[in-house]
Design an enzyme around this catalytic site. Structure first.
Site, PDB file in Angstrom:
ATOM      1  N   ILE A  23     -19.019  37.400  15.125  1.00 35.66           N
ATOM      2  CA  ILE A  23     -20.496  37.438  13.962  1.00 35.66           C
ATOM      3  C   ILE A  23     -20.050  37.137  12.537  1.00 35.66           C
ATOM      4  O   ILE A  23     -20.950  36.311  11.859  1.00 35.66           O
ATOM      5  CB  ILE A  23     -20.555  39.164  14.227  1.00 35.66           C
ATOM      6  CG1 ILE A  23     -20.887  39.292  15.365  1.00 35.66           C
ATOM      7  CG2 ILE A  23     -21.917  39.084  13.524  1.00 35.66           C
ATOM      8  CD1 ILE A  23     -20.808  40.576  15.835  1.00 35.66           C
ATOM      9  N   SER A  45      -6.939  38.302  12.726  1.00 32.97           N
ATOM     10  CA  SER A  45      -5.498  39.142  13.288  1.00 32.97           C
ATOM     11  C   SER A  45      -6.656  38.642  15.057  1.00 32.97           C
ATOM     12  O   SER A  45      -5.897  38.676  16.105  1.00 32.97           O
ATOM     13  CB  SER A  45      -5.662  39.884  12.932  1.00 32.97           C
ATOM     14  OG  SER A  45      -6.858  40.938  13.049  1.00 32.97           O
ATOM     15  N   LEU A  89     -17.649  43.188   7.966  1.00 39.14           N
ATOM     16  CA  LEU A  89     -18.067  43.124   9.244  1.00 39.14           C
ATOM     17  C   LEU A  89     -15.667  43.467  10.165  1.00 39.14           C
ATOM     18  O   LEU A  89     -15.685  43.353  10.920  1.00 39.14           O
ATOM     19  CB  LEU A  89     -17.565  41.137   9.663  1.00 39.14           C
ATOM     20  CG  LEU A  89     -19.722  41.508   9.274  1.00 39.14           C
ATOM     21  CD1 LEU A  89     -19.817  39.764   9.636  1.00 39.14           C
ATOM     22  CD2 LEU A  89     -20.372  42.243  10.724  1.00 39.14           C
ATOM     23  N   ALA A  90     -15.444  43.085   9.535  1.00 38.48           N
ATOM     24  CA  ALA A  90     -13.672  43.304   9.694  1.00 38.48           C
ATOM     25  C   ALA A  90     -13.361  44.627  10.512  1.00 38.48           C
ATOM     26  O   ALA A  90     -14.053  45.939   9.755  1.00 38.48           O
ATOM     27  CB  ALA A  90     -12.585  43.224   8.456  1.00 38.48           C
ATOM     28  N   TYR A 157     -13.673  54.958  18.711  1.00 38.12           N
ATOM     29  CA  TYR A 157     -14.436  53.787  18.211  1.00 38.12           C
ATOM     30  C   TYR A 157     -14.993  53.876  17.929  1.00 38.12           C
ATOM     31  O   TYR A 157     -16.100  53.875  16.230  1.00 38.12           O
ATOM     32  CB  TYR A 157     -14.534  52.510  19.311  1.00 38.12           C
ATOM     33  CG  TYR A 157     -14.731  51.338  18.759  1.00 38.12           C
ATOM     34  CD1 TYR A 157     -14.669  50.453  17.981  1.00 38.12           C
ATOM     35  CD2 TYR A 157     -16.585  50.930  18.742  1.00 38.12           C
ATOM     36  CE1 TYR A 157     -15.087  49.601  17.422  1.00 38.12           C
ATOM     37  CE2 TYR A 157     -17.738  50.064  18.350  1.00 38.12           C
ATOM     38  CZ  TYR A 157     -16.511  48.739  17.695  1.00 38.12           C
ATOM     39  OH  TYR A 157     -17.076  48.041  17.629  1.00 38.12           O
ATOM     40  N   ASN A 186     -25.429  44.158  22.204  1.00 41.36           N
ATOM     41  CA  ASN A 186     -24.397  43.437  22.771  1.00 41.36           C
ATOM     42  C   ASN A 186     -24.476  42.165  22.392  1.00 41.36           C
ATOM     43  O   ASN A 186     -25.583  41.503  22.779  1.00 41.36           O
ATOM     44  CB  ASN A 186     -24.407  43.633  24.491  1.00 41.36           C
ATOM     45  CG  ASN A 186     -23.532  44.925  25.075  1.00 41.36           C
ATOM     46  OD1 ASN A 186     -24.610  46.703  25.087  1.00 41.36           O
ATOM     47  ND2 ASN A 186     -22.583  45.216  25.774  1.00 41.36           N
ATOM     48  N   VAL A 202     -20.542  38.398  28.803  1.00 40.84           N
ATOM     49  CA  VAL A 202     -21.285  37.001  28.528  1.00 40.84           C
ATOM     50  C   VAL A 202     -20.292  35.879  28.146  1.00 40.84           C
ATOM     51  O   VAL A 202     -20.309  34.599  29.026  1.00 40.84           O
ATOM     52  CB  VAL A 202     -22.443  37.002  27.410  1.00 40.84           C
ATOM     53  CG1 VAL A 202     -22.903  35.381  27.689  1.00 40.84           C
ATOM     54  CG2 VAL A 202     -23.223  38.098  27.986  1.00 40.84           C
ATOM     55  N   PHE A 218     -18.125  43.991  37.745  1.00 37.84           N
ATOM     56  CA  PHE A 218     -17.754  45.540  38.265  1.00 37.84           C
ATOM     57  C   PHE A 218     -18.933  46.221  38.329  1.00 37.84           C
ATOM     58  O   PHE A 218     -19.264  46.268  37.752  1.00 37.84           O
ATOM     59  CB  PHE A 218     -17.222  45.428  37.030  1.00 37.84           C
ATOM     60  CG  PHE A 218     -15.887  45.407  36.601  1.00 37.84           C
ATOM     61  CD1 PHE A 218     -14.514  44.701  37.064  1.00 37.84           C
ATOM     62  CD2 PHE A 218     -15.897  44.984  34.765  1.00 37.84           C
ATOM     63  CE1 PHE A 218     -13.809  44.219  36.549  1.00 37.84           C
ATOM     64  CE2 PHE A 218     -14.947  44.466  34.354  1.00 37.84           C
ATOM     65  CZ  PHE A 218     -13.774  43.492  35.918  1.00 37.84           C
TER      66      PHE A 218
END
Ligand code: NAD
Ligand code: UD2
Length: 324
Positions: A23, A45, A89-90, A157, A186, A202, A218
């Site tokens: 992103i 990373s 955003l990191a 998270y 998403n 996706v 799944f």
């Protein structure tokens, strides 16, 4: 919740943390297209310098490799670049990894937000745009989810993203920082890494179809998500970072359109008719059956009243993939 009002000076310099990521790199591209000077900061990373190939062609672009959880490094970057806005955003983006390593999740998804906010305050940067997540809603079934729904995260998270939102709102109230938090649903599109088992569905499915390989669903494929094209995300984040009128508050970043995995498979099958039928396996443990957001608050605030249709976004993604 609106937390700001008033006038803001013209914004010409924007810092993007996580700028080498999926992103973040699109956001850098969009900001550069608007004529802004952009500094991307990333520790590489999970991001890649390859994502910034287009951005590097601009004279207004610079990159710094650094860890946003390092207060000294972040303070130095703000002091050098003097951004007027930061898009933060990191993060540790994998929900299962955050669950397995809660201390790392706290350092990257909570403490680093405080580090960025404090560096912004100390350097006179008045605007912070933050990547939160629909994970703050937990498994609420009150669909479509509006920002007024109770935020009850069920993961490390999600809890960290909610803590970061609250911290930024407190920076807004205490110090007049304009803090805009977007709860991403998403996100999909070019440059999303398909290589990990925790990658977005996706990117995994598109890459496998391109390579001629069957996918595994799944469950029965009737689960649905609110899939948002990354170009629309970059446009919204850029608007929040640079628009002259003040912003601030917490907004969903979603489309309000529900798409099932079977819908996704229909689009991919039409593009790659030679690929074998999908396998249907066990439902993923802890999976949410349906996720859908209400986009009206963000649309009202940012005037972006349409989104890239899913089929069109998938075609953009497929066009970006290497031919097999
Ligand atoms: P990504 O992994 O492509 O981007 C994250 C970037 O941050 C990477 O380039 C990575 O190298 C960098 N980074 C990680 N830790 C860092 C550190 N300590 N210092 C400096 N850089 C660091 O993932 P993405 O999908 O582009 O995610 C961007 C943001 O959006 C994240 O905050 C994520 O939590 C949030 N988000 C994404 C989605 C989605 O669907 N992709 C959904 C909800 C929220
Ligand atoms: C998670 C995060 C979300 C975001 C997203 C990344 C939560 C609550 N949400 O959402 O914030 O980070 O991941 O895009 O944690 N699936 C298959 N086959 C596969 C892979 C996935 O069937 O090979 C299914 C999966 O079981 C699920 C759906 O596809 O039902 C979507 O999975 P996902 O991992 O793309 O995203 P999601 O919604 O779990």
């Amino acid at each position: 919740m609106k937390v700001q009002s008033g006038a803001t000076p013209q914004i010409d310099r924007v810092l993007v943390t996580g700028g080498a990521g999926f992103i973040g790199s699109h956001t850098c591209d969009h900001l550069l297209g608007l004529g802004k000077a952009v500094l991307a900061v990333d520790d590489l990373s999970t991001g890649s310098p390859d994502n910034l190939a287009g951005a590097r062609a601009h004279g207004n672009f610079a990159f710094r490799e650094a860890d946003v959880s390092d207060p000294g490094a972040v303070a130095g970057i703000f002091a050098d670049f003097q951004p007027q806005a930061v898009v933060h955003l990191a993060a540790l983006v994998s929900v299962p990894l955050a669950e397995a390593e809660p201390a790392r999740n706290f350092r990257l998804n909570v403490a680093a937000t405080g580090t960025v906010a404090e560096a912004a305050r100390q350097s006179g940067c008045r605007r912070v745009v933050f990547a939160s997540s629909a994970a703050v809603y937990g498994d609420s079934e009150d669909l479509p989810l509006a920002e007024t729904a109770t935020a009850e995260p069920i993961s490390q998270y999600g809890a960290a993203k909610l803590m970061s939102e609250r911290l930024l709102q407190a920076y807004a109230l205490s110090y007049g920082i304009e803090a805009t938090c977007f709860r991403f649903f998403n996100i999909y599109g070019p440059r999303q890494d398909p290589s990990s088992p925790y990658s977005g569905v996706v990117s995994i499915f598109a890459e496998r179809y391109r390579a001629g390989q069957a996918v595994t669903v799944f469950g029965d494929g009737s689960q649905s998500r609110d899939f948002v094209y990354v170009g629309d995300v970059a446009e919204t984040l850029s608007a929040a970072a640079t628009r002259p009128r003040q912003t601030g508050g917490v907004y969903n970043l979603c489309t309000g359109q529900s798409t099932t995995l079977l819908d996704l498979l229909d689009v991919l099958k039409a593009e790659y008719p030679g690929v074998g039928e999908p396998a249907f396996g066990e439902e993923r443990v802890g999976d949410i059956k349906h996720s859908l957001g209400d986009p009206s608050a963000a649309r009202g605030a940012f005037g972006l009243d349409s989104h890239t249709p899913f089929r069109e976004g998938i075609h953009e993604l497929l066009a970006s993939l290497e031919p097999s």
